[in-house]
Scaffold this active site. Structure first.
Site, PDB file in Angstrom:
ATOM      1  N   ASP A  63       0.808  -1.163  -0.074  1.00 47.83           N
ATOM      2  CA  ASP A  63      -0.073   0.030  -0.100  1.00 47.83           C
ATOM      3  C   ASP A  63       1.043   1.259  -0.047  1.00 47.83           C
ATOM      4  O   ASP A  63       1.806   1.431   0.758  1.00 47.83           O
ATOM      5  CB  ASP A  63      -0.789   0.043   1.357  1.00 47.83           C
ATOM      6  CG  ASP A  63      -1.830  -0.931   1.281  1.00 47.83           C
ATOM      7  OD1 ASP A  63      -1.677  -2.139   0.774  1.00 47.83           O
ATOM      8  OD2 ASP A  63      -2.978  -0.886   1.755  1.00 47.83           O
ATOM      9  N   HIS A  65      -1.055   4.523  -0.847  1.00 53.36           N
ATOM     10  CA  HIS A  65      -2.309   5.482  -0.281  1.00 53.36           C
ATOM     11  C   HIS A  65      -1.829   6.891  -0.381  1.00 53.36           C
ATOM     12  O   HIS A  65      -1.842   7.902   0.557  1.00 53.36           O
ATOM     13  CB  HIS A  65      -2.319   5.419   1.156  1.00 53.36           C
ATOM     14  CG  HIS A  65      -3.328   3.967   1.599  1.00 53.36           C
ATOM     15  ND1 HIS A  65      -4.461   3.946   1.028  1.00 53.36           N
ATOM     16  CD2 HIS A  65      -3.079   2.854   2.122  1.00 53.36           C
ATOM     17  CE1 HIS A  65      -5.033   2.750   1.434  1.00 53.36           C
ATOM     18  NE2 HIS A  65      -3.983   2.185   2.065  1.00 53.36           N
ATOM     19  N   ASP A  91      -4.080  -0.533  -3.679  1.00 56.87           N
ATOM     20  CA  ASP A  91      -4.326   0.742  -2.580  1.00 56.87           C
ATOM     21  C   ASP A  91      -3.251   1.875  -2.885  1.00 56.87           C
ATOM     22  O   ASP A  91      -2.379   2.261  -2.220  1.00 56.87           O
ATOM     23  CB  ASP A  91      -4.194   0.311  -1.127  1.00 56.87           C
ATOM     24  CG  ASP A  91      -5.377  -0.184  -0.624  1.00 56.87           C
ATOM     25  OD1 ASP A  91      -6.431  -0.480  -1.518  1.00 56.87           O
ATOM     26  OD2 ASP A  91      -5.517  -0.276   0.501  1.00 56.87           O
ATOM     27  N   ASP A  94      -6.187   7.389  -1.716  1.00 53.73           N
ATOM     28  CA  ASP A  94      -6.885   7.814  -0.244  1.00 53.73           C
ATOM     29  C   ASP A  94      -5.953   7.829   0.587  1.00 53.73           C
ATOM     30  O   ASP A  94      -4.765   7.555   0.600  1.00 53.73           O
ATOM     31  CB  ASP A  94      -7.866   6.701  -0.014  1.00 53.73           C
ATOM     32  CG  ASP A  94      -9.184   6.570  -0.938  1.00 53.73           C
ATOM     33  OD1 ASP A  94      -9.474   7.687  -1.331  1.00 53.73           O
ATOM     34  OD2 ASP A  94      -9.830   5.409  -0.887  1.00 53.73           O
ATOM     35  N   ARG A  95      -6.153   8.765   1.856  1.00 50.91           N
ATOM     36  CA  ARG A  95      -5.559   8.799   2.865  1.00 50.91           C
ATOM     37  C   ARG A  95      -4.519   9.811   2.914  1.00 50.91           C
ATOM     38  O   ARG A  95      -4.463  10.801   3.528  1.00 50.91           O
ATOM     39  CB  ARG A  95      -5.133   7.470   3.592  1.00 50.91           C
ATOM     40  CG  ARG A  95      -5.880   6.517   4.081  1.00 50.91           C
ATOM     41  CD  ARG A  95      -6.833   6.869   5.063  1.00 50.91           C
ATOM     42  NE  ARG A  95      -7.445   5.713   5.832  1.00 50.91           N
ATOM     43  CZ  ARG A  95      -8.251   5.659   6.907  1.00 50.91           C
ATOM     44  NH1 ARG A  95      -8.136   7.039   7.379  1.00 50.91           N
ATOM     45  NH2 ARG A  95      -8.752   4.631   7.598  1.00 50.91           N
ATOM     46  N   ASN A 123      -8.687  -2.841  -2.340  1.00 52.77           N
ATOM     47  CA  ASN A 123      -9.879  -2.631  -1.740  1.00 52.77           C
ATOM     48  C   ASN A 123     -10.189  -1.049  -1.852  1.00 52.77           C
ATOM     49  O   ASN A 123     -11.375  -0.470  -1.981  1.00 52.77           O
ATOM     50  CB  ASN A 123     -10.140  -2.917  -0.503  1.00 52.77           C
ATOM     51  CG  ASN A 123      -9.301  -2.087   0.692  1.00 52.77           C
ATOM     52  OD1 ASN A 123      -7.897  -2.215   0.488  1.00 52.77           O
ATOM     53  ND2 ASN A 123      -9.755  -1.561   1.693  1.00 52.77           N
ATOM     54  N   HIS A 124      -9.210  -0.016  -1.888  1.00 49.15           N
ATOM     55  CA  HIS A 124      -9.261   1.155  -1.999  1.00 49.15           C
ATOM     56  C   HIS A 124      -9.553   1.618  -3.563  1.00 49.15           C
ATOM     57  O   HIS A 124      -9.806   2.685  -3.896  1.00 49.15           O
ATOM     58  CB  HIS A 124      -8.250   2.205  -1.522  1.00 49.15           C
ATOM     59  CG  HIS A 124      -8.539   2.349  -0.116  1.00 49.15           C
ATOM     60  ND1 HIS A 124      -8.894   3.554   0.347  1.00 49.15           N
ATOM     61  CD2 HIS A 124      -8.108   1.398   0.899  1.00 49.15           C
ATOM     62  CE1 HIS A 124      -9.225   3.301   1.763  1.00 49.15           C
ATOM     63  NE2 HIS A 124      -8.686   2.339   2.017  1.00 49.15           N
ATOM     64  N   HIS A 173      -4.003  -8.442  -3.248  1.00 49.41           N
ATOM     65  CA  HIS A 173      -3.994  -7.533  -2.535  1.00 49.41           C
ATOM     66  C   HIS A 173      -4.248  -7.882  -0.863  1.00 49.41           C
ATOM     67  O   HIS A 173      -3.562  -7.648   0.356  1.00 49.41           O
ATOM     68  CB  HIS A 173      -5.069  -6.220  -2.804  1.00 49.41           C
ATOM     69  CG  HIS A 173      -4.969  -5.055  -1.580  1.00 49.41           C
ATOM     70  ND1 HIS A 173      -4.062  -4.282  -1.442  1.00 49.41           N
ATOM     71  CD2 HIS A 173      -5.930  -4.683  -0.686  1.00 49.41           C
ATOM     72  CE1 HIS A 173      -4.229  -3.568  -0.612  1.00 49.41           C
ATOM     73  NE2 HIS A 173      -5.605  -3.450  -0.246  1.00 49.41           N
ATOM     74  N   ARG A 221     -13.178  -5.810   9.868  1.00 52.89           N
ATOM     75  CA  ARG A 221     -13.313  -4.838   8.760  1.00 52.89           C
ATOM     76  C   ARG A 221     -14.883  -4.648   8.180  1.00 52.89           C
ATOM     77  O   ARG A 221     -15.169  -3.753   7.611  1.00 52.89           O
ATOM     78  CB  ARG A 221     -12.478  -5.045   7.443  1.00 52.89           C
ATOM     79  CG  ARG A 221     -10.875  -5.256   7.838  1.00 52.89           C
ATOM     80  CD  ARG A 221     -10.323  -5.383   6.468  1.00 52.89           C
ATOM     81  NE  ARG A 221      -8.792  -5.192   6.566  1.00 52.89           N
ATOM     82  CZ  ARG A 221      -7.952  -4.656   6.592  1.00 52.89           C
ATOM     83  NH1 ARG A 221      -8.501  -3.257   6.245  1.00 52.89           N
ATOM     84  NH2 ARG A 221      -6.516  -4.477   6.591  1.00 52.89           N
ATOM     85  N   HIS A 248      -2.287  -4.815   2.315  1.00 51.76           N
ATOM     86  CA  HIS A 248      -3.503  -4.564   2.969  1.00 51.76           C
ATOM     87  C   HIS A 248      -3.530  -4.076   4.538  1.00 51.76           C
ATOM     88  O   HIS A 248      -4.436  -3.468   5.147  1.00 51.76           O
ATOM     89  CB  HIS A 248      -4.380  -5.747   2.757  1.00 51.76           C
ATOM     90  CG  HIS A 248      -5.714  -5.517   3.070  1.00 51.76           C
ATOM     91  ND1 HIS A 248      -6.434  -4.313   2.638  1.00 51.76           N
ATOM     92  CD2 HIS A 248      -6.761  -6.462   3.497  1.00 51.76           C
ATOM     93  CE1 HIS A 248      -7.907  -4.469   3.088  1.00 51.76           C
ATOM     94  NE2 HIS A 248      -8.129  -5.842   3.551  1.00 51.76           N
TER      95      HIS A 248
END
Length: 344
Positions: A63, A65, A91, A94-95, A123-124, A173, A221, A248
């Site tokens: 990740d 991000h 991923d 995001d973030r 998943n993002h 992932h 989650r 992840h």
């Protein structure tokens, strides 16, 4: 409109030099360039199968991000593409503060060097998740329109789901699924769509290994499953593989090895969300299948000079699963899952 990929890559990889905080980042590609880039990239990605086979040597990235300056640091540490063969485990957005720059650079590299960089779906890479965790808002703020978000979330639907390295390392992932026993079951998934709320495709990007279970368990989650060593051993046996490589989960030391060296987690976003204080790593796999974790810290502050958050909203508080603040520890021993956390 002609697309000069080398010029785009050079623009994205050039350091910022104290821009006017009210102006657009000089790293941003013109929206007209993004339209052509995404159209051409979709043609490349749709020709990749759900499981892509790649050969060593390869450098694996977890990740990132939206931590763009740490991504630039990765290319300094691991070597430039195409000199180094890269596998990114998902991923990308995001973030972090620079999701659009991050995914723009990776998209350009993938289109320019399609056989030297592989991008998995995380998943993002989802419309629903990116509307909540920053990418959508960032596109609106930097471009004044949601069009870049629409272009890239459409591209996310084309990203492949898994990779097999040298016919023996299964890369994904998130993790495994109770609905998937063999690689052939992954090959027949219809991946060209938004990630579903449940089912095998969702499990591949959401699930996590858990040493407290032997089979499958309910994930904290709210999506995917937790899975134990018995599940891993059976999956590896049925598919003639020897190891599972995934991302992840935040690892405070940059990586984690579990289940008697059967599962490795790679985390490549140092000081996650600019506050967790964790290390990061990239994993170099040699032709002899030796694995070397190249552990690194966040990019130095001088590499970020001139960046402007431009009114970026405050990030959500990041805490450990027990509610405490994340802490750094020593490098985990093989087989230990110390320092791993469940974060969206």
């Amino acid at each position: 409109m002609a697309l000069d990929l080398d010029a785009c890559i050079a623009q994205l990889m050039s350091p910022l030099r104290a821009p006017d905080p009210s102006s657009a980042s000089p790293l941003l590609l013109d929206i007209r360039v993004l339209r052509v880039l995404c159209a051409k990239l979709s043609e490349v990605l749709c020709n990749e199968s759900n499981i892509k086979h790649i050969s060593t040597p390869v450098t694996v990235v977890g990740d990132v991000h939206g931590q763009f300056y740490d991504v630039l640091e990765i290319f300094k540490i691991g070597g430039p593409c195409p000199d180094t063969n890269y596998l990114f485990l998902g991923d990308y957005v995001d973030r972090g503060y620079h999701s659009i720059e991050t995914i723009s650079l990776l998209a350009c590299l993938k289109l320019r060097y399609p056989d030297r960089i592989t991008l998995l779906r995380g998943n993002h890479e989802s419309r629903a998740v990116t509307q909540t965790y920053g990418f959508y808002t960032e596109c609106l703020r930097k471009y004044g329109t949601a069009e870049p978000w629409r272009l890239f979330t459409d591209i996310f639907d084309y990203l492949t789901l898994a990779v097999v390295v040298d016919n023996c390392i299964f890369c994904v992932h998130g993790g495994l699924s109770p609905s998937i026993h063999t690689l052939d079951q992954i090959r027949v998934i219809d991946r060209f769509k938004e990630i579903p709320h449940d089912g095998p495709m969702a499990d591949l990007v959401w699930s996590d290994p858990d040493e407290s279970v032997t089979s499958f368990g309910i994930s904290p989650r709210g999506a995917g499953y937790t899975f134990g060593q018995d599940v891993v051993e059976k999956f590896l046996y049925l598919n003639n593989c020897r190891h599972i490589l995934r991302a992840h989960q935040l690892c405070h030391d940059g990586y984690s090895v579990m289940f008697e060296d059967l599962v490795t987690t790679v985390w490549s976003a140092p000081n996650y969300c600019y506050r967790c204080g964790n290390m990061a790593s990239i994993l170099e796999i040699s032709p002899s299948i030796d694995r070397f974790f190249n552990v690194f810290d966040a990019a130095p502050n001088h590499a970020r000079e001139g960046t402007s958050l431009g009114g970026m909203p405050a990030l959500r508080s990041i805490e450990d699963a027990d509610g405490s603040r994340p802490k750094l520890g020593g490098m985990p021993a093989p087989g230990a899952a110390a320092g791993m956390d469940y974060f969206l």
